[in-house]
Enzyme design. Sequence first.
Site, PDB file in Angstrom:
ATOM      1  N   ASN A  13       1.030  -1.085  -0.117  1.00 59.35           N
ATOM      2  CA  ASN A  13       0.097   0.114  -0.199  1.00 59.35           C
ATOM      3  C   ASN A  13       1.005   1.104  -0.035  1.00 59.35           C
ATOM      4  O   ASN A  13       1.608   1.631   1.057  1.00 59.35           O
ATOM      5  CB  ASN A  13      -0.995  -0.124   1.257  1.00 59.35           C
ATOM      6  CG  ASN A  13      -1.761   0.993   1.421  1.00 59.35           C
ATOM      7  OD1 ASN A  13      -2.563   1.092   2.452  1.00 59.35           O
ATOM      8  ND2 ASN A  13      -2.275   1.516   0.221  1.00 59.35           N
ATOM      9  N   ASN A  66      -6.344  10.679  -0.560  1.00 60.82           N
ATOM     10  CA  ASN A  66      -6.554   9.878  -1.670  1.00 60.82           C
ATOM     11  C   ASN A  66      -5.897  10.017  -3.014  1.00 60.82           C
ATOM     12  O   ASN A  66      -5.864  11.465  -3.367  1.00 60.82           O
ATOM     13  CB  ASN A  66      -8.198   9.385  -1.792  1.00 60.82           C
ATOM     14  CG  ASN A  66      -8.483   8.437  -0.768  1.00 60.82           C
ATOM     15  OD1 ASN A  66      -7.772   7.913  -0.110  1.00 60.82           O
ATOM     16  ND2 ASN A  66      -9.771   8.459  -0.323  1.00 60.82           N
ATOM     17  N   CYS A  75      -5.962   6.267   8.076  1.00 61.50           N
ATOM     18  CA  CYS A  75      -4.979   5.221   7.197  1.00 61.50           C
ATOM     19  C   CYS A  75      -4.096   4.672   8.009  1.00 61.50           C
ATOM     20  O   CYS A  75      -3.077   5.192   8.536  1.00 61.50           O
ATOM     21  CB  CYS A  75      -4.374   5.912   6.038  1.00 61.50           C
ATOM     22  SG  CYS A  75      -3.319   4.854   5.220  1.00 61.50           S
ATOM     23  N   ASN A  77      -2.066   1.734   7.205  1.00 62.99           N
ATOM     24  CA  ASN A  77      -0.745   1.489   6.950  1.00 62.99           C
ATOM     25  C   ASN A  77       0.060   2.751   6.756  1.00 62.99           C
ATOM     26  O   ASN A  77       1.326   2.877   6.970  1.00 62.99           O
ATOM     27  CB  ASN A  77      -0.873   0.834   5.249  1.00 62.99           C
ATOM     28  CG  ASN A  77      -1.235  -0.440   5.366  1.00 62.99           C
ATOM     29  OD1 ASN A  77      -0.840  -1.367   6.302  1.00 62.99           O
ATOM     30  ND2 ASN A  77      -2.053  -0.861   4.401  1.00 62.99           N
ATOM     31  N   ASN A 159     -12.800   6.025   9.860  1.00 65.49           N
ATOM     32  CA  ASN A 159     -13.003   6.007   8.423  1.00 65.49           C
ATOM     33  C   ASN A 159     -14.003   4.910   8.034  1.00 65.49           C
ATOM     34  O   ASN A 159     -14.002   3.779   8.760  1.00 65.49           O
ATOM     35  CB  ASN A 159     -11.932   5.932   7.542  1.00 65.49           C
ATOM     36  CG  ASN A 159     -11.053   4.852   7.634  1.00 65.49           C
ATOM     37  OD1 ASN A 159     -11.221   4.022   8.501  1.00 65.49           O
ATOM     38  ND2 ASN A 159     -10.215   4.673   6.636  1.00 65.49           N
ATOM     39  N   HIS A 161     -15.970   1.423   7.002  1.00 62.92           N
ATOM     40  CA  HIS A 161     -16.117   0.203   6.215  1.00 62.92           C
ATOM     41  C   HIS A 161     -17.011  -0.627   6.420  1.00 62.92           C
ATOM     42  O   HIS A 161     -17.783  -0.658   7.199  1.00 62.92           O
ATOM     43  CB  HIS A 161     -14.720  -0.438   6.925  1.00 62.92           C
ATOM     44  CG  HIS A 161     -13.297   0.098   6.937  1.00 62.92           C
ATOM     45  ND1 HIS A 161     -12.366  -0.369   6.007  1.00 62.92           N
ATOM     46  CD2 HIS A 161     -12.747   1.121   7.501  1.00 62.92           C
ATOM     47  CE1 HIS A 161     -11.628   0.328   6.039  1.00 62.92           C
ATOM     48  NE2 HIS A 161     -11.622   1.309   6.968  1.00 62.92           N
ATOM     49  N   GLU A 210     -10.889   0.095  -1.515  1.00 64.05           N
ATOM     50  CA  GLU A 210     -10.942   1.251  -0.944  1.00 64.05           C
ATOM     51  C   GLU A 210     -11.512   2.488  -1.846  1.00 64.05           C
ATOM     52  O   GLU A 210     -11.345   2.879  -2.778  1.00 64.05           O
ATOM     53  CB  GLU A 210      -9.142   1.924  -0.631  1.00 64.05           C
ATOM     54  CG  GLU A 210      -8.531   0.734   0.173  1.00 64.05           C
ATOM     55  CD  GLU A 210      -7.480   1.659   0.955  1.00 64.05           C
ATOM     56  OE1 GLU A 210      -7.647   2.807   1.237  1.00 64.05           O
ATOM     57  OE2 GLU A 210      -6.177   0.866   0.824  1.00 64.05           O
ATOM     58  N   CYS A 219      -4.678  -2.615   3.358  1.00 63.84           N
ATOM     59  CA  CYS A 219      -5.357  -1.367   4.094  1.00 63.84           C
ATOM     60  C   CYS A 219      -5.204  -1.902   5.657  1.00 63.84           C
ATOM     61  O   CYS A 219      -6.178  -2.693   5.977  1.00 63.84           O
ATOM     62  CB  CYS A 219      -6.761  -1.560   3.566  1.00 63.84           C
ATOM     63  SG  CYS A 219      -8.112  -0.274   4.141  1.00 63.84           S
ATOM     64  N   GLY A 220      -4.831  -0.999   6.124  1.00 63.18           N
ATOM     65  CA  GLY A 220      -4.564  -1.232   7.680  1.00 63.18           C
ATOM     66  C   GLY A 220      -6.054  -1.006   8.546  1.00 63.18           C
ATOM     67  O   GLY A 220      -6.299  -1.746   9.144  1.00 63.18           O
ATOM     68  N   THR A 221      -6.505   0.085   8.112  1.00 63.92           N
ATOM     69  CA  THR A 221      -7.796   0.307   8.761  1.00 63.92           C
ATOM     70  C   THR A 221      -8.959  -0.755   8.147  1.00 63.92           C
ATOM     71  O   THR A 221      -9.798  -1.340   9.098  1.00 63.92           O
ATOM     72  CB  THR A 221      -8.445   1.593   8.452  1.00 63.92           C
ATOM     73  OG1 THR A 221      -8.385   1.841   7.086  1.00 63.92           O
ATOM     74  CG2 THR A 221      -7.686   2.858   9.299  1.00 63.92           C
ATOM     75  N   GLY A 222      -8.754  -1.301   7.017  1.00 62.94           N
ATOM     76  CA  GLY A 222      -9.651  -2.287   6.426  1.00 62.94           C
ATOM     77  C   GLY A 222      -9.222  -3.630   7.341  1.00 62.94           C
ATOM     78  O   GLY A 222     -10.331  -4.239   7.530  1.00 62.94           O
TER      79      GLY A 222
END
Length: 276
Positions: A13, A66, A75, A77, A159, A161, A210, A219-222
């Site tokens: 990422n 973005n 974010c 990552n 954010n 998801h 994303e 995607c870290g938050t993902g």
Amino acid sequence: MRLKFTKMHGLGNDFVMIDGITQRVKLTADKVRQIADRHIGIGCDQLLLVEAPRDPDVDFRYRIYNADGSEVENCGNGARCFARFVRERRLTSKEKILVETAAGILELNVQGADQVSVDMGPPILEPAKIPFQADIQAESYPLDVDGETYTVGAVSMGNPHTVLLVEDVDTAPVHSLGAAIERHPRFPARVNVGFLQILDRKRARLRVFERGVGETRACGTGACAAMVAARIRGLVDEEVQITLPGGTLTIHWPGPGEPVTMTGPATAVYHGQIVV
């Protein structure tokens, strides 16, 4: 405007890191899109800007753009890359770094040469705060898309998801279904879409579409949101290894009201200058 930058990635990422403390930076959506373009710019999933904090009790302010020029809240990552970047640029020598974001304060902990652990804070599950249109909070929700009904989880890690369970991420319709769900009207701020394959209670695989970017290698938050969505349904333990196309993250979450901790690598690729 000539800008010095560093290209970095967290599990593939990739990010353009810009120091807005020691150089003057004025970004517009058009300039972000130019920098992020992989043909005429540097190329990245997101541009990350380091600024001086507005809160005197934290070390930095962290802004996230973005590739389409939109500014977003968080974010994971990128947060790990941020920690390594500010240390390598000698903006701080701290191993514990407090960072102000649009989603709140993040605590970043540098561990060894390239590993960074991020306290992502407690997940947000209340639909109105995600934001997600639903009458009541639930473990999962039906979502109608193009005549089909899918069962999804809904989580905010600062954010929004949504998470779908799939039998095999390799054959999941990440691009077509991800694009359709990203702009679904029940997600008024758009949404990041995770496709999660659970292997056992400690291991899972994930692909993420994303918002404003498309599918990324990680995607870290993902990964955090996917683990939370699975755990509240009783499908995984409190620590899970989540493997994305770019590599593996360790996600730890004891349960509701507790913070999610994400641990993984951050890698510098090269340094340069660009005129925008």
